[in-house]
Design an enzyme around this catalytic site. Structure first.
Site, PDB file in Angstrom:
ATOM      1  N   CYS A  29       0.684  -1.197   0.152  1.00 37.97           N
ATOM      2  CA  CYS A  29      -0.037   0.038  -0.049  1.00 37.97           C
ATOM      3  C   CYS A  29       0.977   1.233  -0.128  1.00 37.97           C
ATOM      4  O   CYS A  29       1.901   1.241   0.319  1.00 37.97           O
ATOM      5  CB  CYS A  29      -0.845   0.039   1.476  1.00 37.97           C
ATOM      6  SG  CYS A  29      -2.094  -1.156   1.407  1.00 37.97           S
ATOM      7  N   GLU A  82       0.810   3.752   1.810  1.00 43.24           N
ATOM      8  CA  GLU A  82       1.013   4.297   3.405  1.00 43.24           C
ATOM      9  C   GLU A  82       2.366   3.485   3.650  1.00 43.24           C
ATOM     10  O   GLU A  82       3.442   4.215   4.252  1.00 43.24           O
ATOM     11  CB  GLU A  82       0.026   3.688   4.349  1.00 43.24           C
ATOM     12  CG  GLU A  82      -1.278   4.591   4.135  1.00 43.24           C
ATOM     13  CD  GLU A  82      -2.304   3.695   3.158  1.00 43.24           C
ATOM     14  OE1 GLU A  82      -1.919   3.415   2.191  1.00 43.24           O
ATOM     15  OE2 GLU A  82      -3.495   3.768   3.669  1.00 43.24           O
TER      16      GLU A  82
HETATM   17  O1  DUR Z   1      -5.488   2.852   2.133  1.00 42.31           O
HETATM   18  C1  DUR Z   1      -5.154   1.898   1.193  1.00 42.31           C
HETATM   19  C2  DUR Z   1      -6.098   1.018   0.617  1.00 42.31           C
HETATM   20  C3  DUR Z   1      -5.804   0.381  -0.540  1.00 42.31           C
HETATM   21  N1  DUR Z   1      -4.615   0.629  -1.071  1.00 42.31           N
HETATM   22  C4  DUR Z   1      -4.292  -0.170  -2.546  1.00 42.31           C
HETATM   23  C5  DUR Z   1      -3.832  -1.408  -2.224  1.00 42.31           C
HETATM   24  C6  DUR Z   1      -4.188  -1.874  -3.619  1.00 42.31           C
HETATM   25  O2  DUR Z   1      -3.164  -1.536  -4.483  1.00 42.31           O
HETATM   26  C7  DUR Z   1      -5.400  -1.069  -4.229  1.00 42.31           C
HETATM   27  C8  DUR Z   1      -6.675  -1.761  -3.967  1.00 42.31           C
HETATM   28  O3  DUR Z   1      -6.799  -2.439  -2.584  1.00 42.31           O
HETATM   29  O4  DUR Z   1      -5.431  -0.049  -3.214  1.00 42.31           O
HETATM   30  C9  DUR Z   1      -3.524   1.516  -0.507  1.00 42.31           C
HETATM   31  O5  DUR Z   1      -2.505   1.616  -0.970  1.00 42.31           O
HETATM   32  N2  DUR Z   1      -3.846   2.176   0.689  1.00 42.31           N
HETATM   33 ZN    ZN Z   2      -2.949  -0.596   3.423  1.00 43.48          ZN
END
Ligand code: DUR
Ligand code: ZN
Length: 136
Positions: A55, A57
């Protein structure tokens, strides 16, 4: 009270979001944090083995931690969501590792809907190093 870098962090998160590698979900996320006067940003990075996705974050936090950062002053997360983006559970726990009660967490979207959160609300009862100590 909002952080003086709030708008800059959101702008950096929006910028980072444009690098998102999302051939599977097509859902772009960006994050940017302030620590020791420096902004570290990150995007989500997917993988053909879906579970290996990182992700936005965690990308930003791991970039900062690998440069020696151990405390986040403020962090912004942005996605193209109806309301402010909601970080997943894994990211909430990873934010907790480098946050304290003063850390400001800005959850926002491309429409500018923004909420200011703190760690106690983002993940109540999160696991901490001291939980491994039987004397606590
Ligand atoms: O807070 C979040 C939620 C989802 N994702 C990404 C993971 C994946 O690549 C896409 C769909 O879940 O979004 C993030 O990066 N941060
Ligand atoms: Zn996440």
């Amino acid at each position: 009270m909002s952080h003086p870098m709030k708008d800059s962090l959101i702008e950096a998160a929006i910028q980072a979001r444009s690098s998102a590698y999302v051939p599977y979900s097509h859902f772009q996320v960006g994050a940017a944090l302030l620590a020791d006067g420096t902004v570290y940003s990150g995007c989500n990075i997917e993988n053909a083995s879906f579970g290996l996705t990182n992700c936005a974050e965690r990308t930003a936090i791991f970039k900062a931690a690998s440069e020696g950062i151990r405390r986040i002053e403020a962090i912004a997360v942005v996605a193209d969501t109806k309301g402010p983006v909601s970080p997943c559970g894994a990211c909430r726990q990873v934010i907790a590792e480098f946050a304290d009660e003063h850390t400001l967490i800005y959850l926002t979207n491309l429409s500018g809907d923004t909420e200011e959160w703190t760690m106690d609300r983002l993940l109540p009862g999160y696991f901490q190093a001291k939980d491994m100590d039987k004397s606590n």
